[in-house]
Design a protein around this motif. Structure first.
Motif, PDB file in Angstrom:
ATOM      1  N   VAL A 114      99.342  71.556  58.488  1.00  0.00           N
ATOM      2  CA  VAL A 114      97.681  71.037  57.722  1.00  0.00           C
ATOM      3  C   VAL A 114      97.726  71.698  56.719  1.00  0.00           C
ATOM      4  O   VAL A 114      96.844  72.999  56.726  1.00  0.00           O
ATOM      5  N   ARG A 115      97.695  70.582  55.525  1.00  0.00           N
ATOM      6  CA  ARG A 115      96.730  71.352  54.927  1.00  0.00           C
ATOM      7  C   ARG A 115      95.825  71.230  54.150  1.00  0.00           C
ATOM      8  O   ARG A 115      94.570  69.659  54.956  1.00  0.00           O
ATOM      9  N   LEU A 116      95.142  71.751  53.748  1.00  0.00           N
ATOM     10  CA  LEU A 116      93.306  71.981  53.448  1.00  0.00           C
ATOM     11  C   LEU A 116      93.306  72.334  52.353  1.00  0.00           C
ATOM     12  O   LEU A 116      93.561  72.640  51.497  1.00  0.00           O
ATOM     13  N   SER A 117      92.872  70.805  51.631  1.00  0.00           N
ATOM     14  CA  SER A 117      93.170  70.150  49.865  1.00  0.00           C
ATOM     15  C   SER A 117      92.095  71.016  49.803  1.00  0.00           C
ATOM     16  O   SER A 117      91.910  71.609  48.789  1.00  0.00           O
ATOM     17  N   GLY A 118      90.780  71.472  49.909  1.00  0.00           N
ATOM     18  CA  GLY A 118      89.592  72.395  49.551  1.00  0.00           C
ATOM     19  C   GLY A 118      89.842  73.480  49.757  1.00  0.00           C
ATOM     20  O   GLY A 118      89.103  74.298  49.106  1.00  0.00           O
ATOM     21  N   ASP A 119      91.011  74.232  50.399  1.00  0.00           N
ATOM     22  CA  ASP A 119      90.537  76.129  50.959  1.00  0.00           C
ATOM     23  C   ASP A 119      91.086  76.373  49.281  1.00  0.00           C
ATOM     24  O   ASP A 119      91.993  76.291  48.939  1.00  0.00           O
ATOM     25  N   ALA A 120      89.865  77.129  49.270  1.00  0.00           N
ATOM     26  CA  ALA A 120      90.114  78.366  48.197  1.00  0.00           C
ATOM     27  C   ALA A 120      91.035  80.316  48.550  1.00  0.00           C
ATOM     28  O   ALA A 120      91.198  80.589  48.411  1.00  0.00           O
ATOM     29  N   SER A 121      91.047  79.932  49.849  1.00  0.00           N
ATOM     30  CA  SER A 121      91.275  81.268  50.457  1.00  0.00           C
ATOM     31  C   SER A 121      92.759  81.377  50.379  1.00  0.00           C
ATOM     32  O   SER A 121      93.008  82.044  49.813  1.00  0.00           O
ATOM     33  N   MET A 122      93.032  80.076  50.623  1.00  0.00           N
ATOM     34  CA  MET A 122      94.413  79.552  50.806  1.00  0.00           C
ATOM     35  C   MET A 122      94.755  78.224  50.217  1.00  0.00           C
ATOM     36  O   MET A 122      94.818  77.783  50.109  1.00  0.00           O
ATOM     37  N   PRO A 123      95.472  79.082  48.197  1.00  0.00           N
ATOM     38  CA  PRO A 123      95.040  77.316  47.657  1.00  0.00           C
ATOM     39  C   PRO A 123      96.373  76.770  48.388  1.00  0.00           C
ATOM     40  O   PRO A 123      97.224  76.746  48.757  1.00  0.00           O
ATOM     41  N   LEU A 124      96.108  75.433  47.573  1.00  0.00           N
ATOM     42  CA  LEU A 124      96.906  73.949  48.225  1.00  0.00           C
ATOM     43  C   LEU A 124      97.945  74.250  47.429  1.00  0.00           C
ATOM     44  O   LEU A 124      99.140  74.180  47.987  1.00  0.00           O
ATOM     45  N   ALA A 125      98.554  74.907  45.785  1.00  0.00           N
ATOM     46  CA  ALA A 125      99.404  76.024  45.714  1.00  0.00           C
ATOM     47  C   ALA A 125     100.592  76.311  46.550  1.00  0.00           C
ATOM     48  O   ALA A 125     101.577  76.494  46.232  1.00  0.00           O
ATOM     49  N   MET A 126      99.810  76.790  47.368  1.00  0.00           N
ATOM     50  CA  MET A 126     100.526  78.487  48.275  1.00  0.00           C
ATOM     51  C   MET A 126     100.519  77.250  49.203  1.00  0.00           C
ATOM     52  O   MET A 126     101.493  77.583  50.242  1.00  0.00           O
ATOM     53  N   GLN A 127      99.733  76.581  49.805  1.00  0.00           N
ATOM     54  CA  GLN A 127     100.223  76.482  51.294  1.00  0.00           C
ATOM     55  C   GLN A 127     101.159  75.488  50.861  1.00  0.00           C
ATOM     56  O   GLN A 127     102.596  74.877  51.782  1.00  0.00           O
ATOM     57  N   ASP A 128     101.520  74.102  49.652  1.00  0.00           N
ATOM     58  CA  ASP A 128     102.414  73.504  49.273  1.00  0.00           C
ATOM     59  C   ASP A 128     103.943  74.282  49.250  1.00  0.00           C
ATOM     60  O   ASP A 128     104.917  73.527  49.638  1.00  0.00           O
ATOM     61  N   ARG A 129     103.783  75.542  48.402  1.00  0.00           N
ATOM     62  CA  ARG A 129     105.140  76.442  48.774  1.00  0.00           C
ATOM     63  C   ARG A 129     104.900  76.465  50.363  1.00  0.00           C
ATOM     64  O   ARG A 129     106.443  77.520  50.451  1.00  0.00           O
ATOM     65  N   LEU A 130     104.543  77.221  50.978  1.00  0.00           N
ATOM     66  CA  LEU A 130     105.116  77.471  52.114  1.00  0.00           C
ATOM     67  C   LEU A 130     106.059  76.193  52.833  1.00  0.00           C
ATOM     68  O   LEU A 130     106.941  76.572  53.191  1.00  0.00           O
TER      69      LEU A 130
END
Length: 287
Positions: free
Chosen positions: A224-240
């Motif tokens: 579940v991506r959190l689109s406004g996450d500043a602690s784990m940016p969306l770019a890092m979520q997408d990388r994982l």
């Protein structure tokens, strides 16, 4: 058979973080149990130096119960809960943030206890250790010094990481709000901040705790991506997500998105509960 959600918190958090989400899940007819990892919840230490008026010198040196707690301790504790939950049917194991490291290691050890993994902007290390990801370009926008603004004591001497979340320093509070819940009100932010505990353990795992294709990779999984996450940016979520899919191309993530900061989805949990209900339906059909 309806699955049971087992919910694993992130750093400095505890089972209390999930109370609003559990209420929503319950109203939708879903069972859930929120875990307190060792040294969290009522196992945490709140020294008198942390109370008001605070004693900064005492806070910097007071012992904490989480000292020496390892990722292996977290995993052993979680596996005991999963064994009990599995007796009652399918299990959906959900991790938020740092809790992903524990959940990933648990899935490496006992995939038979888990019917689906759910990562909500949570760490699932594949190519690197959790700590190493922080030096990667995807984390460049993260304010790594925000916790340092309220750091209490020397982690090497304390044997733990201690942050004074009860600080009144305007700079620290502004940094915390931007990192955790920029899309929330000041009251929501301060309320959530007061559920945090000051101490966290230092062990986030090594290369041995990264996701393993043969075990972790055998479990269906949702991110579940959190689109406004500043602690784990969306770019890092997408990388994982990409790294996990590359590790197990025949078992890719079911990817979903919530419009939320790192914590707002827990403060206003209706959308997350409905999303998880859809995930539960997937698991019920496959069980």
């Amino acid at each position: 058979m309806q699955p049971t959600f087992v919910l694993v918190h992130g750093a400095f958090a505890n089972s209390f973080s999930f109370a609003p989400l559990q209420a929503e899940l319950g109203l939708l007819g879903h069972r859930s149990v929120a875990v307190d990892l060792p040294g969290h919840g009522f196992g945490a230490s709140f020294s008198r130096a942390y109370q008001a008026p605070q004693d900064p010198a005492g806070l910097a040196t007071a012992p904490g119960s989480i000292k020496g707690v390892t990722l292996a301790d977290n995993v052993a504790h979680l596996l005991g809960i999963l064994e009990r939950a599995k007796e009652n049917g399918p299990v959906i194991l959900l991790a938020h943030s740092r809790g992903g490291a524990t959940v990933t290691a648990a899935a490496n050890a006992r995939p038979d206890l888990i019917d689906r993994l759910v990562y909500v902007a949570a760490w699932c290390p594949v190519d690197l250790d959790v700590g190493e990801y922080y030096a990667e370009p995807e984390m460049a926008t993260v304010d790594a010094g925000s916790l340092g603004l309220a750091l209490a004591g020397n982690p090497a001497e304390l044997g733990l990481l201690r942050v004074n979340f009860r600080t009144a320093d305007p700079a620290a509070l502004e940094a915390f709000k931007a990192a955790f819940v920029a899309d929330g009100t000041d009251d929501e932010f301060l309320t959530f901040l007061n559920t945090f505990q000051p101490d966290e353990n230092l062990d986030v795992g090594t290369s041995a705790d990264r996701a393993q294709a043969a075990s972790w990779g055998s479990v269906p999984k949702t991110f579940v991506r959190l689109s406004g996450d500043a602690s784990m940016p969306l770019a890092m979520q997408d990388r994982l997500i990409r790294e996990g899919d590359a590790l197990t191309p025949d078992n890719p993530y079911d990817v979903r998105t919530l419009d939320s900061s790192h914590l707002k989805w827990l403060i206003t949990p209706g959308p997350a509960a409905r999303l998880l209900g859809e995930v539960a339906a997937l698991t019920s059909r496959s069980s």
